[in-house]
Design a protein around this motif. Structure first.
Motif, PDB file in Angstrom:
ATOM      1  N   LYS A 238       0.829  -1.210   0.000  1.00  0.00           N
ATOM      2  CA  LYS A 238       0.000   0.000   0.000  1.00  0.00           C
ATOM      3  C   LYS A 238       0.863   1.260   0.000  1.00  0.00           C
ATOM      4  N   LYS A 239       1.900   1.247   0.848  1.00  0.00           N
ATOM      5  CA  LYS A 239       2.765   2.431   0.944  1.00  0.00           C
ATOM      6  C   LYS A 239       3.510   2.661  -0.367  1.00  0.00           C
ATOM      7  N   GLU A 240       3.902   1.552  -1.021  1.00  0.00           N
ATOM      8  CA  GLU A 240       4.611   1.694  -2.288  1.00  0.00           C
ATOM      9  C   GLU A 240       3.725   2.377  -3.323  1.00  0.00           C
ATOM     10  N   GLN A 244       4.423   5.037  -6.451  1.00  0.00           N
ATOM     11  CA  GLN A 244       4.427   4.485  -7.803  1.00  0.00           C
ATOM     12  C   GLN A 244       3.055   3.875  -8.101  1.00  0.00           C
ATOM     13  N   ASN A 245       2.836   3.549  -9.385  1.00  0.00           N
ATOM     14  CA  ASN A 245       1.505   3.102  -9.798  1.00  0.00           C
ATOM     15  C   ASN A 245       1.257   1.623  -9.626  1.00  0.00           C
ATOM     16  N   GLN A 246       2.327   0.892  -9.372  1.00  0.00           N
ATOM     17  CA  GLN A 246       2.190  -0.556  -9.341  1.00  0.00           C
ATOM     18  C   GLN A 246       3.115  -1.130  -8.287  1.00  0.00           C
ATOM     19  N   SER A 247       2.666  -2.200  -7.652  1.00  0.00           N
ATOM     20  CA  SER A 247       3.512  -2.797  -6.622  1.00  0.00           C
ATOM     21  C   SER A 247       3.211  -4.293  -6.553  1.00  0.00           C
ATOM     22  N   GLU A 248       4.223  -5.066  -6.183  1.00  0.00           N
ATOM     23  CA  GLU A 248       4.011  -6.508  -6.116  1.00  0.00           C
ATOM     24  C   GLU A 248       3.987  -6.961  -4.669  1.00  0.00           C
ATOM     25  N   LEU A 249       2.985  -7.767  -4.343  1.00  0.00           N
ATOM     26  CA  LEU A 249       2.966  -8.362  -3.011  1.00  0.00           C
ATOM     27  C   LEU A 249       3.484  -9.787  -3.166  1.00  0.00           C
ATOM     28  N   PHE A 250       4.612 -10.063  -2.562  1.00  0.00           N
ATOM     29  CA  PHE A 250       5.181 -11.410  -2.665  1.00  0.00           C
ATOM     30  C   PHE A 250       5.146 -12.061  -1.303  1.00  0.00           C
ATOM     31  N   TRP A 251       4.359 -13.131  -1.198  1.00  0.00           N
ATOM     32  CA  TRP A 251       4.246 -13.825   0.088  1.00  0.00           C
ATOM     33  C   TRP A 251       5.110 -15.067   0.055  1.00  0.00           C
ATOM     34  N   GLU A 252       6.216 -14.941   0.755  1.00  0.00           N
ATOM     35  CA  GLU A 252       7.226 -15.972   0.812  1.00  0.00           C
ATOM     36  C   GLU A 252       6.649 -17.342   1.195  1.00  0.00           C
ATOM     37  N   ALA A 253       5.923 -17.356   2.298  1.00  0.00           N
ATOM     38  CA  ALA A 253       5.506 -18.626   2.887  1.00  0.00           C
ATOM     39  C   ALA A 253       4.772 -19.522   1.886  1.00  0.00           C
ATOM     40  N   GLY A 254       3.974 -18.927   1.024  1.00  0.00           N
ATOM     41  CA  GLY A 254       3.240 -19.768   0.097  1.00  0.00           C
ATOM     42  C   GLY A 254       3.782 -19.671  -1.314  1.00  0.00           C
ATOM     43  N   ASP A 255       4.906 -18.958  -1.477  1.00  0.00           N
ATOM     44  CA  ASP A 255       5.475 -18.676  -2.788  1.00  0.00           C
ATOM     45  C   ASP A 255       4.390 -18.144  -3.736  1.00  0.00           C
ATOM     46  N   LYS A 256       3.677 -17.143  -3.255  1.00  0.00           N
ATOM     47  CA  LYS A 256       2.584 -16.592  -4.052  1.00  0.00           C
ATOM     48  C   LYS A 256       2.783 -15.094  -4.240  1.00  0.00           C
ATOM     49  N   ARG A 257       2.350 -14.583  -5.388  1.00  0.00           N
ATOM     50  CA  ARG A 257       2.497 -13.160  -5.659  1.00  0.00           C
ATOM     51  C   ARG A 257       1.209 -12.566  -6.223  1.00  0.00           C
ATOM     52  N   MET A 258       1.127 -11.259  -6.123  1.00  0.00           N
ATOM     53  CA  MET A 258       0.005 -10.553  -6.742  1.00  0.00           C
ATOM     54  C   MET A 258       0.477  -9.154  -7.101  1.00  0.00           C
ATOM     55  N   THR A 261      -2.235  -2.473  -8.636  1.00  0.00           N
ATOM     56  CA  THR A 261      -2.038  -1.135  -9.208  1.00  0.00           C
ATOM     57  C   THR A 261      -2.928  -0.157  -8.448  1.00  0.00           C
ATOM     58  N   SER A 262      -2.650   1.131  -8.597  1.00  0.00           N
ATOM     59  CA  SER A 262      -3.475   2.147  -7.929  1.00  0.00           C
ATOM     60  C   SER A 262      -4.921   2.026  -8.386  1.00  0.00           C
ATOM     61  N   PHE A 263      -5.097   1.697  -9.647  1.00  0.00           N
ATOM     62  CA  PHE A 263      -6.441   1.579 -10.200  1.00  0.00           C
ATOM     63  C   PHE A 263      -7.196   0.434  -9.517  1.00  0.00           C
ATOM     64  N   LEU A 264      -6.514  -0.729  -9.397  1.00  0.00           N
ATOM     65  CA  LEU A 264      -7.151  -1.880  -8.739  1.00  0.00           C
ATOM     66  C   LEU A 264      -7.455  -1.550  -7.283  1.00  0.00           C
ATOM     67  N   LEU A 265      -6.510  -0.849  -6.628  1.00  0.00           N
ATOM     68  CA  LEU A 265      -6.688  -0.501  -5.216  1.00  0.00           C
ATOM     69  C   LEU A 265      -7.930   0.370  -5.043  1.00  0.00           C
TER      70      LEU A 265
END
Ligand code: ADP
Ligand code: MG
Length: 558
Positions: A238-240, A244-258, A261-265
């Motif tokens: 969220k802070k990123e 910037q307009n886009q940011s990646e959430l990378f969750w280590e524990a499950g090796d999952k990412r998403m 974008t500001s638009f999606l938020l």
């Protein structure tokens, strides 16, 4: 001796001092102006305040606490590592930390502070805030309302003294919107409205839930540690998006990412915006103002930094907020300016804060369908200007009723049980058929938060009076002195070791959150750091601290 201004926040606290015409925010031992309002008791009994305590909230939840401002003025007790603390005692540790940081920064002792409090804080909460100051060794003669502080800072910085301000204060867990008039050196809060369960945390949770949905996981079924770690990643993401307009959430524990974008938020957060709209509409209604009457919108609180929030506000109010500095520093600056005014003494009389009663005061009336769930009948409504005197007219519900028990409540909820009970008055009344008794209840509420209730039964010419203060929740002089001495024996972390302890605490937190190779990297870095620490070679220690910080930043995607 300097007087400092303090914004004692639910999520973060800051201190500010006036030096001549300039306001200077005071950095803590880590060089940051924001100190998280979190406290943790270390294994050796040291009290950690701020960033270290926030790390320990995840790794040592049973020894740590945050958000205690929500409970100021109540009898809630927090247990940290088996020791009991009231909300004002925990707040006193935060204040003590800010005081010590200020003393180091200014090179002189600080014994007095002006502390900002939400405009809706009741007398109990204000008193508890002063008590927290006293427990931290700070004399707090003046509290300043947060929206007044924000308006004051805004007017000083923009150089435009006069006007009607809308202060939009959006913090970690609360939204407070106020209409403030500033004319002829008088700051008057015209209306306040808020949602004390809406803040930056809600964005974090919405992002975390959306992440889970994306990966077909059930957010509510995650264990508390996994939830906490996902929320932290969501907050970073969220802070990123502020920069910037886009940011990646990378969750280590499950090796999952998403990818977010500001638009999606903006799409995800419609429910938040709807709740903000309700508060905005209510505050404008309560103040009997329209958007056209507002000269300036002041953004305060960390969540106001979000471009989606500023954009939403702009489209709702059709007016741009003025950027006068980082929103999360505005209230502290106002408190600092106020401290400066107080220090110069001669200016103080010019600046009066007109007090309003920010909550509704009322009595219970019978709920015929659910007798044990009485309904609130307002006598003095929120935003009444103080002092204030109002009378309500009531009658008997039952035939030949000979007795009434009038409960006195404070709050906005429909049911009394959801409001704060201030007291009860029991009184005999003249027995009459239902609906025929004439009972008058008069409330007088003064600027010191003292409520006097008078009940009269017209038929019996009888009057009963009760003065309600919040004395019962307060410590006596002796109790305060005793507790002050007890709290003195708790030592805060000395400034020299703070950075090292923070890196170690962060490492511990990351270790508990990560898995596999990344976890091993953390553990390796921690081991290396511990080894160099025992070497007592400053250069080596500094290098390995920097290396660990770099690695942790990398692992967290910062
Ligand atoms: P409080 O008044 O509750 O003590 P703050 O005004 O410091 O709190 O606001 C804290 C909130 O602001 C947190 O939810 C945090 O995630 C959010 N926040 C801080 N910086 C940013 C940013 N750059 N972008 C988005 N949110 C932010
Ligand atoms: Mg705040």
């Amino acid at each position: 001796m300097a007087i400092i201004g303090i914004d004692l926040g639910t999520t973060n606290s800051l201190a500010c001092v006036c030096q001549g015409q300039k306001t200077v925010l005071i950095p803590n031992a880590l060089g940051q102006t924001l100190t998280p309002s979190a406290v943790s008791v270390g294994e050796d009994g040291t009290i950690h305040v701020g960033a270290i305590a926030r790390e320990r909230l995840v790794s040592h939840p049973e020894a740590s606490a945050a958000s205690f401002k929500r409970y100021m003025g109540t009898d809630k007790v927090f247990t940290l590592a088996g020791q009991h603390f009231t909300p004002q005692e925990l707040s006193s540790f935060v204040l003590r930390q800010l005081k010590e940081d200020a003393e180091r920064f200014l090179g002189e002792t600080v014994t007095e502070a002006v502390i900002s409090v939400p405009a809706y804080f009741n007398d109990n909460q204000r008193y508890a805030t002063k008590e927290a100051g006293a427990l931290a060794g700070l004399c707090v003669e003046r509290l300043v309302n947060e929206p007044s502080a924000a308006a004051l800072a805004s007017s000083r910085i923009s150089g435009e003294e006069e006007g009607c301000y809308l202060v939009f204060d959006f913090g970690g867990g609360t939204l407070d919107i106020s209409i403030v008039d500033y004319f002829d050196n008088v700051i008057e809060i015209v209306a306040v409205s808020g949602d004390n369960r809406l803040g930056g945390n809600d964005f974090d949770e919405i992002i975390a839930r959306s992440f889970c949905q994306h990966h077909k996981m059930d957010y509510d079924k995650l264990d508390p540690k996994a939830q906490a770690s996902l929320l932290l990643l969501a907050e970073n993401c969220k802070k990123e998006l502020t920069f910037q307009n886009q940011s990646e959430l990378f969750w280590e524990a499950g090796d999952k990412r998403m990818i977010l974008t500001s638009f999606l938020l903006a799409g995800l957060c419609q429910s938040i915006f709807e709740r903000i709209s309700q508060v905005l509409t209510r505050v404008l209604q309560d103040s009997e103002r329209t958007v056209d009457d507002i000269d300036e919108i002041v953004l305060a609180g960390g969540s106001s930094k979000m471009p989606v929030v500023a954009f939403y506000l702009q489209s709702f109010l059709k007016k741009s907020p003025r950027a006068i500095g980082p929103p999360d520093e505005v209230i502290a600056m106002g408190a600092g300016i106020y401290a400066g005014i107080k220090e110069r003494k001669q200016d103080i009389r010019d600046l009066v804060l007109t007090d309003i009663c920010p909550f509704t005061l009322g009595v219970n009336v019978v709920n015929l369908t659910e007798t044990d769930n009485p309904i609130m009948s307002p006598v003095i409504e929120r935003n009444s200007i103080l002092p204030c005197c109002k009378t309500g007219y009531y009658t008997n519900v039952y035939d030949n009723q000979s007795h009434i028990a009038v409960g006195i409540f404070q709050g906005e909820a429909y049911y009394c049980n959801d409001n704060l009970k201030l007291g009860t008055i029991n009184m005999e009344i003249f027995p009459l058929p239902a609906g025929q008794a004439q009972i008058q209840i008069c409330f007088s509420y003064d600027i010191n938060g003292i409520l006097e209730v008078e009940i009269s039964d017209q038929q019996m010419h009888r009057l009963k009076k009760k003065v309600l203060t919040s004395e019962n929740l307060r410590l006596s002089e002796e109790e305060l002195e005793q507790r002050l001495n007890e709290l003195r024996s708790y030592k805060l972390m000395p400034p020299g070791g703070i950075r090292t302890t923070l890196v170690l605490a962060r490492g511990e937190r990351l270790f508990s959150q990560l898995l596999g190779d990344r976890r091993r990297q953390v553990s390796l870095a921690m081991e290396q750091l511990r080894q160099t620490l025992s070497s007592q070679n400053d250069q080596k220690i500094s290098n390995s601290l920097r290396a660990a910080e770099k690695l942790f930043d990398l692992l967290e995607g910062l």
